[in-house]
Design a protein around this motif. Sequence first.
Motif, PDB file in Angstrom:
ATOM      1  N   ARG A  79       0.855  -1.197   0.000  1.00 52.90           N
ATOM      2  CA  ARG A  79       0.000   0.000   0.000  1.00 52.90           C
ATOM      3  C   ARG A  79       0.892   1.250   0.000  1.00 52.90           C
ATOM      4  O   ARG A  79       1.897   1.305   0.706  1.00 52.90           O
ATOM      5  N   ARG A  80       0.491   2.221  -0.792  1.00 54.32           N
ATOM      6  CA  ARG A  80       1.288   3.435  -0.931  1.00 54.32           C
ATOM      7  C   ARG A  80       0.500   4.709  -0.628  1.00 54.32           C
ATOM      8  O   ARG A  80       1.084   5.725  -0.257  1.00 54.32           O
ATOM      9  N   ARG A  81      -0.817   4.677  -0.785  1.00 56.05           N
ATOM     10  CA  ARG A  81      -1.641   5.857  -0.468  1.00 56.05           C
ATOM     11  C   ARG A  81      -2.369   5.563   0.841  1.00 56.05           C
ATOM     12  O   ARG A  81      -3.541   5.175   0.862  1.00 56.05           O
ATOM     13  N   ILE A  82      -1.607   5.759   1.908  1.00 52.27           N
ATOM     14  CA  ILE A  82      -2.109   5.373   3.236  1.00 52.27           C
ATOM     15  C   ILE A  82      -2.648   6.604   3.952  1.00 52.27           C
ATOM     16  O   ILE A  82      -1.910   7.562   4.213  1.00 52.27           O
ATOM     17  N   ALA A  83      -3.940   6.581   4.230  1.00 52.77           N
ATOM     18  CA  ALA A  83      -4.572   7.685   4.959  1.00 52.77           C
ATOM     19  C   ALA A  83      -4.408   7.476   6.459  1.00 52.77           C
ATOM     20  O   ALA A  83      -4.165   6.358   6.936  1.00 52.77           O
ATOM     21  N   ALA A  84      -4.545   8.559   7.206  1.00 52.77           N
ATOM     22  CA  ALA A  84      -4.539   8.507   8.675  1.00 52.77           C
ATOM     23  C   ALA A  84      -5.787   9.224   9.171  1.00 52.77           C
ATOM     24  O   ALA A  84      -6.098  10.332   8.713  1.00 52.77           O
ATOM     25  N   ILE A  85      -6.521   8.607  10.070  1.00 56.78           N
ATOM     26  CA  ILE A  85      -7.737   9.194  10.636  1.00 56.78           C
ATOM     27  C   ILE A  85      -7.555   9.366  12.137  1.00 56.78           C
ATOM     28  O   ILE A  85      -7.213   8.414  12.843  1.00 56.78           O
ATOM     29  N   GLY A  86      -7.782  10.614  12.612  1.00 56.53           N
ATOM     30  CA  GLY A  86      -7.734  10.868  14.046  1.00 56.53           C
ATOM     31  C   GLY A  86      -6.830  11.996  14.469  1.00 56.53           C
ATOM     32  O   GLY A  86      -6.611  12.203  15.668  1.00 56.53           O
ATOM     33  N   SER A  87      -6.292  12.770  13.523  1.00 56.91           N
ATOM     34  CA  SER A  87      -5.380  13.850  13.911  1.00 56.91           C
ATOM     35  C   SER A  87      -6.131  14.910  14.713  1.00 56.91           C
ATOM     36  O   SER A  87      -7.314  15.162  14.504  1.00 56.91           O
ATOM     37  N   GLN A  88      -5.427  15.527  15.646  1.00 51.28           N
ATOM     38  CA  GLN A  88      -5.984  16.579  16.502  1.00 51.28           C
ATOM     39  C   GLN A  88      -4.916  17.623  16.768  1.00 51.28           C
ATOM     40  O   GLN A  88      -3.763  17.276  17.009  1.00 51.28           O
ATOM     41  N   ARG A  89      -5.301  18.874  16.744  1.00 52.44           N
ATOM     42  CA  ARG A  89      -4.353  19.965  16.982  1.00 52.44           C
ATOM     43  C   ARG A  89      -4.527  20.614  18.352  1.00 52.44           C
ATOM     44  O   ARG A  89      -3.815  21.547  18.691  1.00 52.44           O
ATOM     45  N   THR A  90      -5.472  20.132  19.139  1.00 55.64           N
ATOM     46  CA  THR A  90      -5.738  20.726  20.443  1.00 55.64           C
ATOM     47  C   THR A  90      -4.680  20.283  21.455  1.00 55.64           C
ATOM     48  O   THR A  90      -4.006  19.266  21.265  1.00 55.64           O
ATOM     49  N   PRO A  91      -4.539  21.016  22.566  1.00 56.59           N
ATOM     50  CA  PRO A  91      -3.575  20.592  23.593  1.00 56.59           C
ATOM     51  C   PRO A  91      -3.865  19.198  24.126  1.00 56.59           C
ATOM     52  O   PRO A  91      -2.957  18.496  24.550  1.00 56.59           O
ATOM     53  N   GLU A  92      -5.139  18.795  24.106  1.00 52.70           N
ATOM     54  CA  GLU A  92      -5.506  17.480  24.624  1.00 52.70           C
ATOM     55  C   GLU A  92      -5.125  16.344  23.678  1.00 52.70           C
ATOM     56  O   GLU A  92      -5.214  15.168  24.046  1.00 52.70           O
ATOM     57  N   GLY A  93      -4.722  16.686  22.453  1.00 54.02           N
ATOM     58  CA  GLY A  93      -4.478  15.666  21.446  1.00 54.02           C
ATOM     59  C   GLY A  93      -3.069  15.110  21.436  1.00 54.02           C
ATOM     60  O   GLY A  93      -2.498  14.850  20.370  1.00 54.02           O
ATOM     61  N   ALA A  94      -2.480  14.856  22.598  1.00 52.75           N
ATOM     62  CA  ALA A  94      -1.099  14.370  22.665  1.00 52.75           C
ATOM     63  C   ALA A  94      -0.958  12.993  22.027  1.00 52.75           C
ATOM     64  O   ALA A  94       0.004  12.731  21.295  1.00 52.75           O
ATOM     65  N   SER A  95      -1.910  12.101  22.282  1.00 51.18           N
ATOM     66  CA  SER A  95      -1.834  10.763  21.678  1.00 51.18           C
ATOM     67  C   SER A  95      -1.900  10.850  20.163  1.00 51.18           C
ATOM     68  O   SER A  95      -1.175  10.145  19.453  1.00 51.18           O
ATOM     69  N   ALA A  96      -2.766  11.730  19.666  1.00 53.99           N
ATOM     70  CA  ALA A  96      -2.896  11.895  18.217  1.00 53.99           C
ATOM     71  C   ALA A  96      -1.595  12.381  17.610  1.00 53.99           C
ATOM     72  O   ALA A  96      -1.174  11.906  16.540  1.00 53.99           O
ATOM     73  N   ARG A  97      -0.927  13.327  18.263  1.00 55.63           N
ATOM     74  CA  ARG A  97       0.321  13.860  17.713  1.00 55.63           C
ATOM     75  C   ARG A  97       1.419  12.787  17.688  1.00 55.63           C
ATOM     76  O   ARG A  97       2.192  12.708  16.724  1.00 55.63           O
ATOM     77  N   LEU A  98       1.481  11.987  18.714  1.00 53.79           N
ATOM     78  CA  LEU A  98       2.496  10.928  18.753  1.00 53.79           C
ATOM     79  C   LEU A  98       2.232   9.869  17.687  1.00 53.79           C
ATOM     80  O   LEU A  98       3.152   9.391  17.020  1.00 53.79           O
ATOM     81  N   ARG A  99       0.974   9.507  17.512  1.00 49.73           N
ATOM     82  CA  ARG A  99       0.646   8.488  16.508  1.00 49.73           C
ATOM     83  C   ARG A  99       0.831   9.032  15.096  1.00 49.73           C
ATOM     84  O   ARG A  99       1.250   8.301  14.190  1.00 49.73           O
ATOM     85  N   LEU A 100       0.552  10.321  14.914  1.00 46.48           N
ATOM     86  CA  LEU A 100       0.819  10.938  13.616  1.00 46.48           C
ATOM     87  C   LEU A 100       2.320  10.949  13.333  1.00 46.48           C
ATOM     88  O   LEU A 100       2.750  10.720  12.192  1.00 46.48           O
TER      89      LEU A 100
ATOM     90  N   GLU B 146      -0.798  15.800   3.056  1.00 50.33           N
ATOM     91  CA  GLU B 146      -1.737  16.318   4.052  1.00 50.33           C
ATOM     92  C   GLU B 146      -3.181  15.968   3.724  1.00 50.33           C
ATOM     93  O   GLU B 146      -4.017  15.816   4.615  1.00 50.33           O
ATOM     94  N   LYS B 147      -3.483  15.815   2.426  1.00 50.29           N
ATOM     95  CA  LYS B 147      -4.860  15.501   2.035  1.00 50.29           C
ATOM     96  C   LYS B 147      -5.269  14.095   2.485  1.00 50.29           C
ATOM     97  O   LYS B 147      -6.466  13.780   2.513  1.00 50.29           O
ATOM     98  N   LEU B 148      -4.302  13.267   2.832  1.00 47.28           N
ATOM     99  CA  LEU B 148      -4.614  11.919   3.301  1.00 47.28           C
ATOM    100  C   LEU B 148      -4.760  11.832   4.821  1.00 47.28           C
ATOM    101  O   LEU B 148      -5.015  10.757   5.356  1.00 47.28           O
ATOM    102  N   VAL B 149      -4.610  12.952   5.501  1.00 34.65           N
ATOM    103  CA  VAL B 149      -4.712  12.967   6.968  1.00 34.65           C
ATOM    104  C   VAL B 149      -6.027  13.638   7.355  1.00 34.65           C
ATOM    105  O   VAL B 149      -6.241  14.819   7.070  1.00 34.65           O
ATOM    106  N   ALA B 150      -6.898  12.868   7.998  1.00 33.29           N
ATOM    107  CA  ALA B 150      -8.242  13.358   8.336  1.00 33.29           C
ATOM    108  C   ALA B 150      -8.343  13.617   9.836  1.00 33.29           C
ATOM    109  O   ALA B 150      -8.049  12.726  10.643  1.00 33.29           O
ATOM    110  N   PRO B 151      -8.770  14.814  10.231  1.00 34.53           N
ATOM    111  CA  PRO B 151      -8.932  15.090  11.662  1.00 34.53           C
ATOM    112  C   PRO B 151     -10.183  14.409  12.214  1.00 34.53           C
ATOM    113  O   PRO B 151     -11.106  14.062  11.476  1.00 34.53           O
ATOM    114  N   ALA B 152     -10.190  14.231  13.522  1.00 37.02           N
ATOM    115  CA  ALA B 152     -11.377  13.717  14.214  1.00 37.02           C
ATOM    116  C   ALA B 152     -11.454  14.416  15.567  1.00 37.02           C
ATOM    117  O   ALA B 152     -10.559  14.252  16.393  1.00 37.02           O
ATOM    118  N   PRO B 153     -12.498  15.204  15.799  1.00 41.75           N
ATOM    119  CA  PRO B 153     -12.586  15.942  17.066  1.00 41.75           C
ATOM    120  C   PRO B 153     -12.661  15.035  18.285  1.00 41.75           C
ATOM    121  O   PRO B 153     -12.199  15.380  19.359  1.00 41.75           O
TER     122      PRO B 153
END
Length: 336
Positions: free
Chosen positions: A175-196, A212-219
């Motif tokens: 697989r080469r076009r691998i998306a990521a779901i769950g990014s978060q930019r809030t201070p509470e999103g530490a797990s999301a930042r590490l996994r990203l 960046e178009k393959l990275v989807a945020p999730a509140p």
Amino acid sequence: MRHRLKDVAERAGVSVKTVSNVVNGYLHVRPDTRARVEEAIAELNYRPNLSARNLRKGRTGVIALAVPELDIPYFAELARHVVTAAAEHGWTVLIDQTGGGPEQERKVASGIGDHMIDGLIFSPLALTADDLTGLDGMPMVLLGERVDHGPADHVVVDNVAAAREVTAHLIGLGRRRIAAIGSQRTPEGASARLRLAGYTAALADAGIGYDEKLVAPAPAWHRADGAAAMRDLLSSGVRPDAVFCFNDTLALGALRALHEAGLRVPEDVAVAGFDDIEDGRFSIPTLTTVAPDKERIARLAVELLAGRLDGDREAPPRELTAPHRLATRESTTGRP
């Protein structure tokens, strides 16, 4: 009828003090005497009065586990393991849901109420290391990624390494076009930042550019958020051939959205998650996921807390890393 220490002593033909020494684990009791006492305990089905013991020690016999959301299966499964580990110490566990809000987290970290609990196992989202440093010195063990190098013992999972491993697994399948779901930019999103960060590192390892178009945020990290993020990716014209979801509930939502779009998993899109919740072992297809050792996390947290309660409360905080493994299943490898 509930038997007393005196009854055990009479049955074994020893003093009450000797029975107390055996019950409390003192070593200096003759083996034959210990055997008679233990036999009497079994015959009478004697159970120590933990309330009295805790009262002598100035304790309640109750600890608390505070997590952001009990309807996230990972936390519910972790709670079961904490209760099991705590029972080996004779402790009852009070479970609280903070919602990740600062007011409730501060209340919990301050001890919930006067002398209600002896210690706390705490997964904060809102409070920082500085916030916790200024609170009362109740014994505490931290979980999660929000507080790093904080004022208390800490049990963690290597999120970067785990995310890197599962992304590398998808790359290894071609697989080469691998998306990521769950990014978060809030201070509470530490797990999301590490996994990203782990996801990004695996792409770089394979010479695949970050898109960046393959990275989807999730509140939030619920099923509905995963389904919505997957639909957004598909409707935007992005067509991934794999998706790494930052937890399993997001992945279960993504599976539903892919099914509704008529896409096959894993033939068209491979899907992987993180947490190894029980639901993923029974989904169709079964879910490939990062499996943190939840039982080990719980045991480490309880033992660290016991060490603080029974030992040196002034020693520097310790950080322990629990193991994880990659559980490969049908959502990436297909049915055997």
